[in-house]
Design an enzyme around this catalytic site. Sequence first.
Site, PDB file in Angstrom:
ATOM      1  N   LYS A  12       0.822  -1.217   0.000  1.00  0.00           N
ATOM      2  CA  LYS A  12       0.000   0.000   0.000  1.00  0.00           C
ATOM      3  C   LYS A  12       0.860   1.273   0.000  1.00  0.00           C
ATOM      4  O   LYS A  12       2.074   1.226   0.271  1.00  0.00           O
ATOM      5  CB  LYS A  12      -0.902  -0.025   1.234  1.00  0.00           C
ATOM      6  CG  LYS A  12      -1.970  -1.134   1.220  1.00  0.00           C
ATOM      7  CD  LYS A  12      -2.852  -1.003   2.471  1.00  0.00           C
ATOM      8  CE  LYS A  12      -3.956  -2.031   2.507  1.00  0.00           C
ATOM      9  NZ  LYS A  12      -4.798  -1.868   3.720  1.00  0.00           N
ATOM     10  N   TYR A  52     -12.583  -2.303  -3.401  1.00  0.00           N
ATOM     11  CA  TYR A  52     -12.991  -2.446  -1.995  1.00  0.00           C
ATOM     12  C   TYR A  52     -14.514  -2.420  -1.823  1.00  0.00           C
ATOM     13  O   TYR A  52     -15.003  -2.116  -0.741  1.00  0.00           O
ATOM     14  CB  TYR A  52     -12.354  -1.347  -1.151  1.00  0.00           C
ATOM     15  CG  TYR A  52     -10.974  -1.666  -0.615  1.00  0.00           C
ATOM     16  CD1 TYR A  52     -10.721  -2.849   0.081  1.00  0.00           C
ATOM     17  CD2 TYR A  52      -9.927  -0.763  -0.755  1.00  0.00           C
ATOM     18  CE1 TYR A  52      -9.457  -3.124   0.596  1.00  0.00           C
ATOM     19  CE2 TYR A  52      -8.663  -1.037  -0.238  1.00  0.00           C
ATOM     20  CZ  TYR A  52      -8.440  -2.221   0.438  1.00  0.00           C
ATOM     21  OH  TYR A  52      -7.193  -2.494   0.976  1.00  0.00           O
ATOM     22  N   ASN A 115      -1.501   0.199   7.081  1.00  0.00           N
ATOM     23  CA  ASN A 115      -1.016  -1.104   7.563  1.00  0.00           C
ATOM     24  C   ASN A 115      -0.248  -1.883   6.490  1.00  0.00           C
ATOM     25  O   ASN A 115      -0.187  -3.102   6.520  1.00  0.00           O
ATOM     26  CB  ASN A 115      -2.177  -1.910   8.152  1.00  0.00           C
ATOM     27  CG  ASN A 115      -3.275  -2.189   7.144  1.00  0.00           C
ATOM     28  OD1 ASN A 115      -3.150  -1.863   5.969  1.00  0.00           O
ATOM     29  ND2 ASN A 115      -4.342  -2.812   7.601  1.00  0.00           N
ATOM     30  N   HIS A 118      -2.177  -5.334   1.599  1.00  0.00           N
ATOM     31  CA  HIS A 118      -3.475  -6.000   1.413  1.00  0.00           C
ATOM     32  C   HIS A 118      -3.201  -7.443   1.019  1.00  0.00           C
ATOM     33  O   HIS A 118      -2.229  -7.709   0.308  1.00  0.00           O
ATOM     34  CB  HIS A 118      -4.273  -5.331   0.288  1.00  0.00           C
ATOM     35  CG  HIS A 118      -5.440  -6.173  -0.165  1.00  0.00           C
ATOM     36  ND1 HIS A 118      -6.649  -6.152   0.485  1.00  0.00           N
ATOM     37  CD2 HIS A 118      -5.543  -7.111  -1.143  1.00  0.00           C
ATOM     38  CE1 HIS A 118      -7.458  -7.049  -0.097  1.00  0.00           C
ATOM     39  NE2 HIS A 118      -6.815  -7.630  -1.090  1.00  0.00           N
ATOM     40  N   GLU A 129      -9.624 -10.938  -7.340  1.00  0.00           N
ATOM     41  CA  GLU A 129      -8.686  -9.809  -7.179  1.00  0.00           C
ATOM     42  C   GLU A 129      -7.522  -9.902  -8.173  1.00  0.00           C
ATOM     43  O   GLU A 129      -7.046  -8.878  -8.679  1.00  0.00           O
ATOM     44  CB  GLU A 129      -8.179  -9.759  -5.740  1.00  0.00           C
ATOM     45  CG  GLU A 129      -9.297  -9.394  -4.756  1.00  0.00           C
ATOM     46  CD  GLU A 129      -8.846  -9.309  -3.306  1.00  0.00           C
ATOM     47  OE1 GLU A 129      -7.668  -9.633  -3.006  1.00  0.00           O
ATOM     48  OE2 GLU A 129      -9.658  -8.903  -2.466  1.00  0.00           O
TER      49      GLU A 129
HETATM   50  N1  UDP Z   1      -9.547  -0.377   7.667  1.00  0.00           N
HETATM   51  C1  UDP Z   1      -9.600   0.860   8.268  1.00  0.00           C
HETATM   52  N2  UDP Z   1     -10.311   0.992   9.440  1.00  0.00           N
HETATM   53  C2  UDP Z   1     -10.919  -0.064  10.034  1.00  0.00           C
HETATM   54  C3  UDP Z   1     -10.860  -1.316   9.420  1.00  0.00           C
HETATM   55  C4  UDP Z   1     -10.160  -1.444   8.230  1.00  0.00           C
HETATM   56  O1  UDP Z   1      -9.047   1.815   7.761  1.00  0.00           O
HETATM   57  O2  UDP Z   1     -11.522   0.117  11.104  1.00  0.00           O
HETATM   58  C5  UDP Z   1      -8.814  -0.526   6.411  1.00  0.00           C
HETATM   59  C6  UDP Z   1      -7.492  -1.236   6.631  1.00  0.00           C
HETATM   60  O3  UDP Z   1      -6.494  -0.567   5.875  1.00  0.00           O
HETATM   61  C7  UDP Z   1      -7.744  -2.620   6.098  1.00  0.00           C
HETATM   62  C8  UDP Z   1      -8.764  -2.361   4.991  1.00  0.00           C
HETATM   63  O4  UDP Z   1      -9.565  -1.304   5.507  1.00  0.00           O
HETATM   64  O5  UDP Z   1      -6.543  -3.223   5.643  1.00  0.00           O
HETATM   65  C9  UDP Z   1      -9.658  -3.518   4.648  1.00  0.00           C
HETATM   66  O6  UDP Z   1     -10.244  -4.000   5.829  1.00  0.00           O
HETATM   67  P1  UDP Z   1     -10.289  -5.561   6.146  1.00  0.00           P
HETATM   68  O7  UDP Z   1     -11.188  -5.750   7.318  1.00  0.00           O
HETATM   69  O8  UDP Z   1     -10.614  -6.307   4.900  1.00  0.00           O
HETATM   70  O9  UDP Z   1      -8.798  -5.863   6.630  1.00  0.00           O
HETATM   71  P2  UDP Z   1      -7.626  -6.705   5.945  1.00  0.00           P
HETATM   72  O10 UDP Z   1      -8.257  -7.810   5.139  1.00  0.00           O
HETATM   73  O11 UDP Z   1      -6.839  -5.733   5.108  1.00  0.00           O
HETATM   74  O12 UDP Z   1      -6.815  -7.233   7.103  1.00  0.00           O
HETATM   75 MG    MG Z   2      -9.774  -7.764   3.746  1.00  0.00          MG
END
Ligand code: UDP
Ligand code: MG
Length: 136
Positions: A12, A52, A115, A118, A129
Site C-alpha cells: 500500500k 474495496y 497497515n 493488502h 482480485e
Molecule cells: N480499515 C480501516 N479501518 C478499520 C478497518 C479497516 O481503515 O476500522 C482498512 C485497513 O487498511 C484494512 C482495509 O480497511 O486493511 C480492509 O479491511 P479488512 O477488514 O478487509 O482488513 P484486511 O483484510 O486488510 O486485514
Molecule cells: Mg480484507
Amino acid sequence: MSNTEQTLSIIKPDAVERNLDNEIKEMFKNKGFSIVKEKKIQIEKPEAEKFYKVHETKPFYNDLCAYLSSSPIVVMVLEKENAVLANRELMGATNPTEAEEGTIRKKYGISIDKNCVHGSDSVENAKIEIDFFFKD
Ligand code: UDP
Ligand code: MG
C-alpha cells in the site's frame, strides 16, 4: 498432497512511500512465496472503490479508497502452498498493534489504515482480485 495457490498482495501507499517494497518482497520470498506477477501502478479513486466494494457500507470506506488511490502501490500475484492463508499469516492482524511478532504489519505498520499490505482473504476472492489487476 500439494495445494499450490495464488493470492493477490498489494504493498500500500504508506509502505511504497517509505521505500519498504523491497524489504516486504524479501519477507515474502523468505517465506517461500514466488512473485509470479508484479507491477507498480497508481489507481484512480473509482478503481479503488470497485476493488474495496465489499466494504462500501463501512464508515472507513471513503477514506480507505482515497488512501489506496493517493500514491503508487505495488500489486503482486504470490504463489505457494496454501498461499492465501500463508499470506494472511505473514501479513498479521489488520490493526498493527494486534499483529504478531515477525509479521509485516507488526514490523512496518503505522496504524489500522496505514497497515502496509493488502492480501486476499479466500481462494475465491484471490481469483477475483488477481483478475481485477492482471486480466489481460
Ligand atoms: N480499515 C480501516 N479501518 C478499520 C478497518 C479497516 O481503515 O476500522 C482498512 C485497513 O487498511 C484494512 C482495509 O480497511 O486493511 C480492509 O479491511 P479488512 O477488514 O478487509 O482488513 P484486511 O483484510 O486488510 O486485514
Ligand atoms: Mg480484507
